[in-house]
Write a protein that holds these residues in place. Structure first.
Motif, PDB file in Angstrom:
ATOM      1  N   GLY A 108       0.794  -1.232   0.000  1.00  0.00           N
ATOM      2  CA  GLY A 108       0.000   0.000   0.000  1.00  0.00           C
ATOM      3  C   GLY A 108       0.817   1.267   0.000  1.00  0.00           C
ATOM      4  O   GLY A 108       0.341   2.301   0.487  1.00  0.00           O
ATOM      5  N   LEU A 109       2.052   1.205  -0.513  1.00  0.00           N
ATOM      6  CA  LEU A 109       2.915   2.383  -0.556  1.00  0.00           C
ATOM      7  C   LEU A 109       3.081   2.879  -1.978  1.00  0.00           C
ATOM      8  O   LEU A 109       3.184   2.084  -2.914  1.00  0.00           O
ATOM      9  CB  LEU A 109       4.292   2.057   0.028  1.00  0.00           C
ATOM     10  N   ASN A 110       3.170   4.210  -2.136  1.00  0.00           N
ATOM     11  CA  ASN A 110       3.337   4.776  -3.466  1.00  0.00           C
ATOM     12  C   ASN A 110       4.812   4.832  -3.856  1.00  0.00           C
ATOM     13  O   ASN A 110       5.687   4.367  -3.131  1.00  0.00           O
ATOM     14  CB  ASN A 110       2.691   6.158  -3.556  1.00  0.00           C
ATOM     15  N   GLU A 111       5.103   5.439  -5.016  1.00  0.00           N
ATOM     16  CA  GLU A 111       6.470   5.467  -5.514  1.00  0.00           C
ATOM     17  C   GLU A 111       7.395   6.329  -4.661  1.00  0.00           C
ATOM     18  O   GLU A 111       8.615   6.216  -4.762  1.00  0.00           O
ATOM     19  CB  GLU A 111       6.511   5.964  -6.965  1.00  0.00           C
ATOM     20  N   GLY A 112       6.850   7.174  -3.792  1.00  0.00           N
ATOM     21  CA  GLY A 112       7.659   7.951  -2.869  1.00  0.00           C
ATOM     22  C   GLY A 112       7.885   7.238  -1.552  1.00  0.00           C
ATOM     23  O   GLY A 112       8.527   7.778  -0.656  1.00  0.00           O
ATOM     24  N   GLY A 113       7.363   6.013  -1.421  1.00  0.00           N
ATOM     25  CA  GLY A 113       7.538   5.268  -0.190  1.00  0.00           C
ATOM     26  C   GLY A 113       6.588   5.667   0.922  1.00  0.00           C
ATOM     27  O   GLY A 113       6.804   5.336   2.083  1.00  0.00           O
ATOM     28  N   ARG A 114       5.531   6.392   0.593  1.00  0.00           N
ATOM     29  CA  ARG A 114       4.552   6.822   1.590  1.00  0.00           C
ATOM     30  C   ARG A 114       3.222   6.118   1.339  1.00  0.00           C
ATOM     31  O   ARG A 114       2.929   5.659   0.227  1.00  0.00           O
ATOM     32  CB  ARG A 114       4.342   8.342   1.520  1.00  0.00           C
ATOM     33  N   ALA A 115       2.419   6.040   2.382  1.00  0.00           N
ATOM     34  CA  ALA A 115       1.090   5.448   2.224  1.00  0.00           C
ATOM     35  C   ALA A 115       0.277   6.236   1.199  1.00  0.00           C
ATOM     36  O   ALA A 115       0.343   7.459   1.150  1.00  0.00           O
ATOM     37  CB  ALA A 115       0.368   5.427   3.565  1.00  0.00           C
ATOM     38  N   TYR A 116      -0.467   5.514   0.367  1.00  0.00           N
ATOM     39  CA  TYR A 116      -1.326   6.194  -0.593  1.00  0.00           C
ATOM     40  C   TYR A 116      -2.353   7.074   0.111  1.00  0.00           C
ATOM     41  O   TYR A 116      -2.627   8.189  -0.300  1.00  0.00           O
ATOM     42  CB  TYR A 116      -2.045   5.171  -1.479  1.00  0.00           C
ATOM     43  N   ASP A 117      -2.919   6.550   1.195  1.00  0.00           N
ATOM     44  CA  ASP A 117      -3.938   7.298   1.930  1.00  0.00           C
ATOM     45  C   ASP A 117      -4.006   6.716   3.343  1.00  0.00           C
ATOM     46  O   ASP A 117      -4.498   5.604   3.542  1.00  0.00           O
ATOM     47  CB  ASP A 117      -5.294   7.171   1.226  1.00  0.00           C
ATOM     48  N   LEU A 118      -3.488   7.461   4.338  1.00  0.00           N
ATOM     49  CA  LEU A 118      -3.454   6.963   5.714  1.00  0.00           C
ATOM     50  C   LEU A 118      -4.840   6.693   6.287  1.00  0.00           C
ATOM     51  O   LEU A 118      -4.985   5.948   7.256  1.00  0.00           O
ATOM     52  CB  LEU A 118      -2.710   7.949   6.610  1.00  0.00           C
ATOM     53  N   SER A 119      -5.871   7.295   5.694  1.00  0.00           N
ATOM     54  CA  SER A 119      -7.226   7.125   6.223  1.00  0.00           C
ATOM     55  C   SER A 119      -8.002   6.008   5.522  1.00  0.00           C
ATOM     56  O   SER A 119      -9.145   5.739   5.874  1.00  0.00           O
ATOM     57  CB  SER A 119      -7.998   8.439   6.085  1.00  0.00           C
ATOM     58  N   HIS A 120      -7.392   5.341   4.541  1.00  0.00           N
ATOM     59  CA  HIS A 120      -8.116   4.366   3.723  1.00  0.00           C
ATOM     60  C   HIS A 120      -7.605   2.958   4.039  1.00  0.00           C
ATOM     61  O   HIS A 120      -6.530   2.566   3.596  1.00  0.00           O
ATOM     62  CB  HIS A 120      -7.919   4.675   2.238  1.00  0.00           C
ATOM     63  N   ALA A 121      -8.381   2.183   4.795  1.00  0.00           N
ATOM     64  CA  ALA A 121      -7.995   0.822   5.162  1.00  0.00           C
ATOM     65  C   ALA A 121      -8.735  -0.223   4.351  1.00  0.00           C
ATOM     66  O   ALA A 121      -8.529  -1.426   4.550  1.00  0.00           O
ATOM     67  CB  ALA A 121      -8.253   0.579   6.648  1.00  0.00           C
ATOM     68  N   GLY A 122      -9.600   0.185   3.422  1.00  0.00           N
ATOM     69  CA  GLY A 122     -10.373  -0.761   2.627  1.00  0.00           C
ATOM     70  C   GLY A 122      -9.587  -1.293   1.447  1.00  0.00           C
ATOM     71  O   GLY A 122      -8.493  -0.838   1.134  1.00  0.00           O
ATOM     72  N   SER A 123     -10.175  -2.312   0.768  1.00  0.00           N
ATOM     73  CA  SER A 123      -9.526  -2.965  -0.370  1.00  0.00           C
ATOM     74  C   SER A 123     -10.279  -2.715  -1.669  1.00  0.00           C
ATOM     75  O   SER A 123     -10.233  -3.521  -2.590  1.00  0.00           O
ATOM     76  CB  SER A 123      -9.421  -4.476  -0.110  1.00  0.00           C
ATOM     77  N   ASP A 124     -10.980  -1.582  -1.748  1.00  0.00           N
ATOM     78  CA  ASP A 124     -11.834  -1.316  -2.895  1.00  0.00           C
ATOM     79  C   ASP A 124     -11.147  -0.515  -3.986  1.00  0.00           C
ATOM     80  O   ASP A 124     -11.765  -0.178  -5.000  1.00  0.00           O
ATOM     81  CB  ASP A 124     -13.094  -0.567  -2.440  1.00  0.00           C
ATOM     82  N   THR A 125      -9.874  -0.193  -3.801  1.00  0.00           N
ATOM     83  CA  THR A 125      -9.159   0.675  -4.735  1.00  0.00           C
ATOM     84  C   THR A 125      -7.833   0.047  -5.114  1.00  0.00           C
ATOM     85  O   THR A 125      -7.173  -0.578  -4.293  1.00  0.00           O
ATOM     86  CB  THR A 125      -8.900   2.056  -4.094  1.00  0.00           C
ATOM     87  N   LEU A 126      -7.431   0.222  -6.366  1.00  0.00           N
ATOM     88  CA  LEU A 126      -6.151  -0.266  -6.827  1.00  0.00           C
ATOM     89  C   LEU A 126      -5.044   0.465  -6.081  1.00  0.00           C
ATOM     90  O   LEU A 126      -5.025   1.688  -6.013  1.00  0.00           O
ATOM     91  CB  LEU A 126      -6.024  -0.040  -8.332  1.00  0.00           C
ATOM     92  N   ALA A 127      -4.132  -0.293  -5.480  1.00  0.00           N
ATOM     93  CA  ALA A 127      -3.033   0.285  -4.702  1.00  0.00           C
ATOM     94  C   ALA A 127      -1.761   0.256  -5.544  1.00  0.00           C
ATOM     95  O   ALA A 127      -1.649   0.966  -6.537  1.00  0.00           O
ATOM     96  CB  ALA A 127      -2.870  -0.463  -3.386  1.00  0.00           C
TER      97      ALA A 127
END
Length: 600
Positions: free
Chosen positions: A88-107
């Motif tokens: 669940g980390l983006n290309e900068g090494g950070r969470a895509y969205d700290l508030s989003h714990a669901g699995s409904d979105t492409l990570a």
């Protein structure tokens, strides 16, 4: 549930202050390179990547983005060194969205370069995949997916997917996906592999290895013929992974190390003849010992993990140094390994750093560790090789599901008494907070609020967590532990269930580190890039290394190009805008930096 929770209670009684362990995940990682691919930059088949030649992010010559993490610490029972990890980390090494714990979105997604399939015959995409490994395992509502690019309609189409929760964390399985439909047989085709999982950290981990897209394949073509090194080399010294240079003379250096390897594939007639007793030993870049042995010293067992005990002349190491030093061991498979399979995964390098710290961990944080109880202690047992004055601690903290940067703690040292923590020897007056160093596996230095604390025997060292918000100390889960993590309220003590793990918390002695994240660049000129300035076409001269991993960054730290290079190799950076760029060369744990100017 996105944070694994463990409960530990006293064997004799249930304590009302028993804390709850929280094992989370780190969310920092190196800044990945920006894509340089153009639509016309199509590659021909075969397209192969076993991720053994890349460092931290995918090879930009094969991949047009780099959200995945190339490593050898997240997988379990890997068939060869180097895998691609998606989470669940983006290309900068950070969470895509700290508030989003669901699995409904492409990570996480990795996208291939453009490929020319117009003349391909029965092309298949094949790769091995694993759930979790040492990372957090995906669940049944998480998934790994593959999309193909439809050139005519200019859109992605889903061609394959698998749900989480089907494999054990050490199990590998093959994916085989046909691209033989005429709609895929175009110039400008590409594919992507992505995950659906939590976006708030390194959750729902998938590991990928031995990826290929080739013609004349079928779903049954899942045989690998490749002798390969698998696991990282262990420490050269007993008990620790790092020891201060001024304690080297009391270090117990090993006379041999376990080299872990596999013979992947069916046994051929006559077998593969492998020579394993090959190594070079370096100290500060200079060869101090080595061996090349053309004697067959390998078993003929195939498709199983194998161990060879490699003798190493560590007696040649200069232990009476007057400053920081680094010892590097390079070892490789030879014989039939030179002609069979992938050569890059036949070599492995380990660098032992001697600065001013003690470490039990290997520098990789597969998880993070904290408690849910305030005023509780997290400790491990420690005894320096020589009595000396500790000046502070280097710690790795990673975000895990939320921002814990305001979770206060104190540094604490307990006396050793009856094989357990006794009285408190030191408790900092200062209140500290987690600091995030800004990249994967980087440490932040916490100075004691005293001139130093003399340690002359066994103690327990650690932190006092003051809040119910769990701390997020890095947890190394793939290094055999000789030191049990314990926790408690100062009276009641509990052993952690994470028995084979190390806290990434390192005491440092005598002086304060000048650079806590990477080794100081040497004054010695390790490389020359010329001509400089140029129109973007450069040649690299490596003065001490035969190869290195080169990253090209702008002055803000954004990576634009990265690949493994050989001495004398030409690199083409003409697609970059005119300006000043930083070139970072990495060989093991050694780092060298210089600047180049592009004028086009």
């Amino acid at each position: 549930m996105r944070i694994k929770t463990l409960f530990i209670l006293s064997m004799l009684s249930i304590s009302s202050v028993a804390q709850q362990e929280v094992i989370g995940v780190p969310t920092y990682r190196p800044q990945s390179p920006a894509p340089l691919m153009k639509t016309g930059d199509t590659l021909n088949l075969p397209f192969k990547d076993d991720f053994s030649g890349a460092v931290e992010f995918p090879n930009t010559r094969r991949w047009s983005d780099a959200k995945g993490y190339v490593n050898n610490t997240f997988p379990v029972n890997q068939p060869s060194r180097g895998v691609l990890t998606l989470d669940g980390l983006n290309e900068g090494g950070r969470a895509y969205d700290l508030s989003h714990a669901g699995s409904d979105t492409l990570a996480d997604v990795v996208t291939s370069a453009f490929l020319d399939l117009s003349t391909a015959t029965s092309p298949y995409l094949n790769f091995m995949y694993q759930e979790g490994g040492y990372g957090e395992a995906p669940e049944s509502n998480d998934s790994l997916v593959v999309d193909f690019w439809h050139v005519d309609s200019a859109r992605w189409e889903r061609v394959w997917s698998v749900q989480g929760g089907q494999l054990q964390n050490d199990e590998w399985r093959w994916a085989a996906i046909s691209a033989n439909n005429p709609k895929w047989l175009k110039d400008g085709f590409r594919f992507r592999i992505g995950t659906y999982g939590a976006l708030n950290g390194a959750f729902d981990v998938w590991n990928i290895d031995y990826l290929s897209m080739e013609s004349f394949r079928s779903p049954q073509d899942t045989v690998i013929e490749d002798p390969a090194v698998t696991l990282p080399l262990p420490s050269l010294i007993d008990k620790f992974t790092q020891v201060p240079w001024f304690h080297m003379t009391n270090s117990q250096f090993k006379s041999s190390l376990d080299l872990l390897y596999r013979r992947n594939g069916p046994a051929p007639v006559g077998g593969w003849q492998l020579y394993l007793r090959n190594y070079n030993l370096y100290q500060d870049g200079s060869v101090i010992d080595g061996n090349v042995d053309n004697t067959v010293n390998s078993s003929l067992d195939h498709n199983q993990n194998l161990t060879y005990t490699l003798p190493v002349a560590t007696g040649s190491i200069n232990k009476s140094v007057t400053q920081e030093t680094n010892v590097t061991l390079e070892t490789w498979l030879s014989g039939d390994a030179n002609a069979v399979g992938i050569q890059k995964n036949d070599t492995i390098v380990h660098t032992q750093r001697f600065s001013n710290v003690y470490a039990f961990d290997d520098g990789s944080a597969e998880r993070v560790y904290g408690l849910t109880q305030s005023n509780s202690y997290i400790l491990y047992r420690f005894q320096p090789l020589l009595s000396d004055t500790v000046k502070g601690f280097q710690m790795y903290f990673g975000e895990a599901g939320a921002n814990q940067s305001r979770s206060p703690f104190q540094i604490v040292v307990f006396n050793f008494q009856n094989n357990a923590p006794g009285t408190i020897r030191y408790l900092s007056d200062s209140i500290y907070y987690p600091q995030y160093a800004g990249a994967q596996n980087q440490f932040y230095s916490y100075e004691l609020d005293t001139s130093g604390l003399y340690i002359n025997g066994t103690v327990y060292i650690g932190v006092k967590q003051l809040s119910t918000v769990p701390l997020t100390i890095g947890l190394d889960r793939n290094t055999d532990s000789l030191n049990q993590i314990i926790y408690g309220d100062g009276v009641n003590w509990f052993p952690s269930l994470e028995k084979n793990s190390h806290l990434m918390m390192r005491p440092y002695f005598k002086y304060h580190p000048t650079d806590i994240s990477v080794r100081e660049w040497d004054e010695v000129e390790r490389a020359v890039i010329y001509p400089n300035p140029s129109n973007g076409i450069f040649r690299v001269k490596l003065n001490e290394w035969t190869s290195a991993n080169l990253s090209v960054l702008d002055l803000s730290g954004r990576i634009y190009w990265s690949d493994e290079i050989q001495n004398g190799e030409e690199i083409d950076l003409s697609s970059l805008d005119s300006g000043v760029y930083l070139c970072r060369l990495v060989n093991g744990s050694e780092v060298y930096s210089l600047k180049i100017i592009i004028q086009n």
